[in-house]
Design a protein around this motif. Structure first.
Motif, PDB file in Angstrom:
ATOM      1  N   UNK A 184       2.195 -14.494  41.170  1.00 37.42           N
ATOM      2  CA  UNK A 184       0.283 -14.056  40.600  1.00 37.42           C
ATOM      3  C   UNK A 184      -0.649 -15.221  41.628  1.00 37.42           C
ATOM      4  N   UNK A 185      -1.269 -14.443  42.496  1.00 36.01           N
ATOM      5  CA  UNK A 185      -3.060 -15.056  43.118  1.00 36.01           C
ATOM      6  C   UNK A 185      -2.950 -15.986  42.253  1.00 36.01           C
ATOM      7  N   UNK A 186      -3.123 -16.440  41.019  1.00 31.95           N
ATOM      8  CA  UNK A 186      -4.679 -17.077  40.185  1.00 31.95           C
ATOM      9  C   UNK A 186      -3.565 -18.533  40.063  1.00 31.95           C
ATOM     10  N   UNK A 187      -2.054 -18.582  39.695  1.00 31.10           N
ATOM     11  CA  UNK A 187      -1.301 -19.150  39.752  1.00 31.10           C
ATOM     12  C   UNK A 187      -0.840 -20.244  40.871  1.00 31.10           C
ATOM     13  N   UNK A 188      -0.218 -19.252  42.376  1.00 34.01           N
ATOM     14  CA  UNK A 188      -0.846 -19.815  43.838  1.00 34.01           C
ATOM     15  C   UNK A 188      -1.351 -20.546  44.019  1.00 34.01           C
ATOM     16  N   UNK A 189      -3.198 -19.623  43.230  1.00 33.35           N
ATOM     17  CA  UNK A 189      -4.227 -20.424  43.186  1.00 33.35           C
ATOM     18  C   UNK A 189      -3.887 -22.584  42.670  1.00 33.35           C
TER      19      UNK A 189
END
Length: 253
Positions: free
Chosen positions: A234-239
């Motif tokens: 997910x984007x939030x985890x990558x961020x």
């Protein structure tokens, strides 16, 4: 330098020592593989009757080496050495003992939920910061921790990542005893030796009864793995993970 040291002691005890002090024993894929193999070998051996996990003085494990982990993120969590180790950890039939001195973060903390005995130094500090990294709990901790400490406390520890000091961990039933650091491994070896000397059949049957429904543990582990894999992509985890790695780099970098 060996990052995992396997020592087979007298009395049928195998000591697994995390030996990466410059990274606070953060775990790489190679370290996970070495520990998984050490546990599988213990289960297959007639000689090894108990296993101990220990770290360096003042540090148990900082959890995943996120740089190493993210370097293989495209393969997904489902194919990772971390998950292969966690599966072996949950299925290991040989009694396991943890000697926790200093930080025990992430898998460093959840590993202890699978150990039959846990001893800690006053400096031990358990923390499970999965959600703040955009991830979910692993190693069946979402199932095992509420069983140990109740749903409300487990929510606080897993969702808010509240650090847990050694004395409180003992009160909550996560640690058997808090001992001076210089006595920690000695006590773990003494108790592991007692376990290894017990009749194997009676020990295995009693351990299975005490630990409860193995199928539930493995079902929780696999549900977590699926959710972990989805969050990892997910984007939030990558961020969140990228921000953590950037903060962890030296200023000169």
């Amino acid at each position: 330098m060996q990052t995992i040291i396997i020592s087979d002691l007298e009395g049928g005890v195998r000591l697994i020592t995390l030996n990466r002090p410059e990274k606070k024993n953060a775990l790489t894929g190679a370290m996970y593989d070495a520990m998984r193999e050490a546990l599988a070998e213990a289960d297959a051996s007639d000689r090894i009757g108990a296993v101990i996990f220990a770290g360096q003085p003042g540090m148990f494990s900082a959890g995943n080496d996120l740089a190493d982990f993210m370097g293989h993120a495209e393969d997904g969590f489902s194919n990772s050495p971390a998950l292969a180790f966690i599966r072996q950890l949950a299925r290991t039939r040989t009694p396991m003992v943890a000697a926790v001195d200093g930080i025990a973060v992430g898998i460093g903390a959840t590993l202890c939920l699978h150990c039959d005995l846990v001893y800690a130094s006053p400096a031990a500090r358990l923390r499970m910061p999965f959600v703040e990294l955009g991830l979910v709990p692993e190693a069946a901790s979402s199932y095992l921790l509420p069983l140990r400490v109740g749903r409300l406390r487990a929510t606080e520890l897993l969702l808010l990542s509240r650090p847990l000091e050694a004395d409180e961990a003992q009160v909550l039933g996560l640690v058997n005893a808090v001992l001076p650091a210089d006595m920690l491994v000695e006590q773990a070896v003494a108790q592991a030796t007692k376990l290894a000397a017990l009749p194997r059949g009676a020990l295995a049957a009693s351990r299975a009864l005490i630990r409860g429904d193995q199928a539930q543990v493995e079902a929780a582990l696999e549900a977590e793995a699926k959710a972990f894999d989805a969050q990892l992509r997910s984007h939030e985890s990558q961020e969140r993970l990228a921000a953590f790695l950037n903060r962890a780099k030296p200023a000169s970098a």
